[in-house]
Design a protein around this motif. Sequence first.
Motif, PDB file in Angstrom:
ATOM      1  N   LEU A  60       1.101 -27.597  21.991  1.00  0.00           N
ATOM      2  CA  LEU A  60       1.300 -26.293  21.369  1.00  0.00           C
ATOM      3  C   LEU A  60       0.678 -26.262  19.977  1.00  0.00           C
ATOM      4  O   LEU A  60       0.663 -27.282  19.282  1.00  0.00           O
ATOM      5  N   PRO A  61       0.191 -25.115  19.535  1.00  0.00           N
ATOM      6  CA  PRO A  61      -0.331 -25.014  18.162  1.00  0.00           C
ATOM      7  C   PRO A  61       0.818 -24.987  17.168  1.00  0.00           C
ATOM      8  O   PRO A  61       1.827 -24.303  17.383  1.00  0.00           O
ATOM      9  N   ALA A  62       0.670 -25.721  16.085  1.00  0.00           N
ATOM     10  CA  ALA A  62       1.692 -25.723  15.045  1.00  0.00           C
ATOM     11  C   ALA A  62       1.539 -24.498  14.145  1.00  0.00           C
ATOM     12  O   ALA A  62       0.423 -24.024  13.927  1.00  0.00           O
ATOM     13  N   PRO A  63       2.613 -23.952  13.631  1.00  0.00           N
ATOM     14  CA  PRO A  63       2.515 -22.830  12.693  1.00  0.00           C
ATOM     15  C   PRO A  63       1.673 -23.225  11.479  1.00  0.00           C
ATOM     16  O   PRO A  63       1.722 -24.361  11.007  1.00  0.00           O
ATOM     17  N   ALA A  64       0.906 -22.305  10.970  1.00  0.00           N
ATOM     18  CA  ALA A  64       0.041 -22.594   9.826  1.00  0.00           C
ATOM     19  C   ALA A  64       0.837 -22.724   8.541  1.00  0.00           C
ATOM     20  O   ALA A  64       0.521 -23.544   7.679  1.00  0.00           O
ATOM     21  N   ALA A  65       1.878 -21.934   8.396  1.00  0.00           N
ATOM     22  CA  ALA A  65       2.648 -21.915   7.155  1.00  0.00           C
ATOM     23  C   ALA A  65       3.676 -23.045   7.125  1.00  0.00           C
ATOM     24  O   ALA A  65       4.228 -23.438   8.156  1.00  0.00           O
ATOM     25  N   GLU A  66       3.927 -23.580   5.927  1.00  0.00           N
ATOM     26  CA  GLU A  66       4.970 -24.583   5.764  1.00  0.00           C
ATOM     27  C   GLU A  66       6.348 -23.948   5.888  1.00  0.00           C
ATOM     28  O   GLU A  66       6.527 -22.756   5.637  1.00  0.00           O
ATOM     29  N   PHE A  67       7.317 -24.749   6.290  1.00  0.00           N
ATOM     30  CA  PHE A  67       8.699 -24.297   6.367  1.00  0.00           C
ATOM     31  C   PHE A  67       9.461 -24.800   5.138  1.00  0.00           C
ATOM     32  O   PHE A  67       9.092 -25.798   4.522  1.00  0.00           O
ATOM     33  N   ARG A  68      10.533 -24.152   4.817  1.00  0.00           N
ATOM     34  CA  ARG A  68      11.482 -24.639   3.818  1.00  0.00           C
ATOM     35  C   ARG A  68      12.668 -25.244   4.571  1.00  0.00           C
ATOM     36  O   ARG A  68      13.246 -24.595   5.457  1.00  0.00           O
ATOM     37  N   VAL A  69      13.009 -26.478   4.263  1.00  0.00           N
ATOM     38  CA  VAL A  69      14.149 -27.151   4.874  1.00  0.00           C
ATOM     39  C   VAL A  69      15.098 -27.559   3.762  1.00  0.00           C
ATOM     40  O   VAL A  69      14.712 -28.277   2.838  1.00  0.00           O
ATOM     41  N   GLU A  70      16.338 -27.095   3.827  1.00  0.00           N
ATOM     42  CA  GLU A  70      17.352 -27.413   2.831  1.00  0.00           C
ATOM     43  C   GLU A  70      18.558 -28.009   3.539  1.00  0.00           C
ATOM     44  O   GLU A  70      19.201 -27.347   4.369  1.00  0.00           O
ATOM     45  N   LEU A  71      18.844 -29.272   3.225  1.00  0.00           N
ATOM     46  CA  LEU A  71      19.881 -30.018   3.941  1.00  0.00           C
ATOM     47  C   LEU A  71      20.977 -30.461   2.974  1.00  0.00           C
ATOM     48  O   LEU A  71      20.693 -31.060   1.935  1.00  0.00           O
ATOM     49  N   ALA A  72      22.199 -30.176   3.336  1.00  0.00           N
ATOM     50  CA  ALA A  72      23.340 -30.577   2.517  1.00  0.00           C
ATOM     51  C   ALA A  72      23.512 -32.089   2.578  1.00  0.00           C
ATOM     52  O   ALA A  72      23.617 -32.668   3.656  1.00  0.00           O
ATOM     53  N   VAL A  73      23.509 -32.723   1.429  1.00  0.00           N
ATOM     54  CA  VAL A  73      23.623 -34.178   1.336  1.00  0.00           C
ATOM     55  C   VAL A  73      25.015 -34.612   1.779  1.00  0.00           C
ATOM     56  O   VAL A  73      26.007 -33.951   1.461  1.00  0.00           O
ATOM     57  N   PRO A  74      25.132 -35.706   2.528  1.00  0.00           N
ATOM     58  CA  PRO A  74      26.462 -36.201   2.908  1.00  0.00           C
ATOM     59  C   PRO A  74      27.352 -36.391   1.690  1.00  0.00           C
ATOM     60  O   PRO A  74      26.922 -36.912   0.661  1.00  0.00           O
ATOM     61  N   GLY A  75      28.584 -35.936   1.791  1.00  0.00           N
ATOM     62  CA  GLY A  75      29.507 -36.058   0.676  1.00  0.00           C
ATOM     63  C   GLY A  75      29.485 -34.875  -0.271  1.00  0.00           C
ATOM     64  O   GLY A  75      30.224 -34.848  -1.259  1.00  0.00           O
ATOM     65  N   GLY A  76      28.612 -33.895   0.003  1.00  0.00           N
ATOM     66  CA  GLY A  76      28.569 -32.693  -0.817  1.00  0.00           C
ATOM     67  C   GLY A  76      27.984 -32.874  -2.194  1.00  0.00           C
ATOM     68  O   GLY A  76      28.343 -32.150  -3.132  1.00  0.00           O
TER      69      GLY A  76
END
Length: 278
Positions: free
Chosen positions: A194-210
């Motif tokens: 499959l072709p990958a999207p051209a634009a970058e994604f934003r990924v925001e992940l909550a760190v373990p322990g808050g």
Amino acid sequence: MPDPSAVDAVASDATDAAAVFVDLREEGRELDWLVGELPEGDWARATPAAGWSIAHQIAYLHWTDRAALLSLTDAAGFGRMVEEEALKAPDSFVDEGAEEGAALPPAELLARWRAGRAALDEALAAASPDTRFPWYGPPMKAASMASARLMETWAHGQDVADALGVRRAPTARLRHVARIGVRARDYAYAVRGLPAPAAEFRVELAVPGGSGVWAYGPPDAAQRITGPALDFCLLVTQRAHRADLALTATGPDADAWLDIAQAFAGPAGPGRAPEAGR
């Protein structure tokens, strides 16, 4: 099972190579805590990976640790091994390695795995930080190899924990797994043709322990993923189904990625079936 050619990833800017090696060592110790005193009969317990027992999981990690050690210490020897594997069993050498190790008495398998981890730890520490070492996928620097080994140790350790009914507390070591998962986005599309999207994604992940958020990609990206770091790591290692995880996608491309994301190289795996209440 996924093959051992983990997608290349470098240590995060805030983490130097020595810290990655320490984290790998600690990840191995945590898994050792689960299996170190395990009664012999429990090594045959089935794990969520079809056809694989706890012994298979440890044997697989031992097999791939040995391959990494050979890459770091004898590049020519590693090349010969890859050629031999390609001739002997190009589509099943990983499974065969796990089967061979799983057939050992549990005490012997445990001792070999421990010895292999110690040898790999020494080789990583002694490796030139700027040298790229051969692997099944792209060549990797020592820090990248340590990150990849940590990812697999954590993921296969999750299989062991699930088989034993143990819920492991997530740690900050997951940052390595999360980073590989983010960097492997385009690979997940490529392995499916499959072709990958051209634009970058934003990924925001909550760190373990808050204690904050691990963020990747442009802050203003239209396509976004948010949620707990643990859930993202379970998703990209295909240790849990998306339906059982608290991940939110904003935008159609981000939503589609969550259905195919993987942090390991090799063919796309079948993933896990939904398990309500996880």
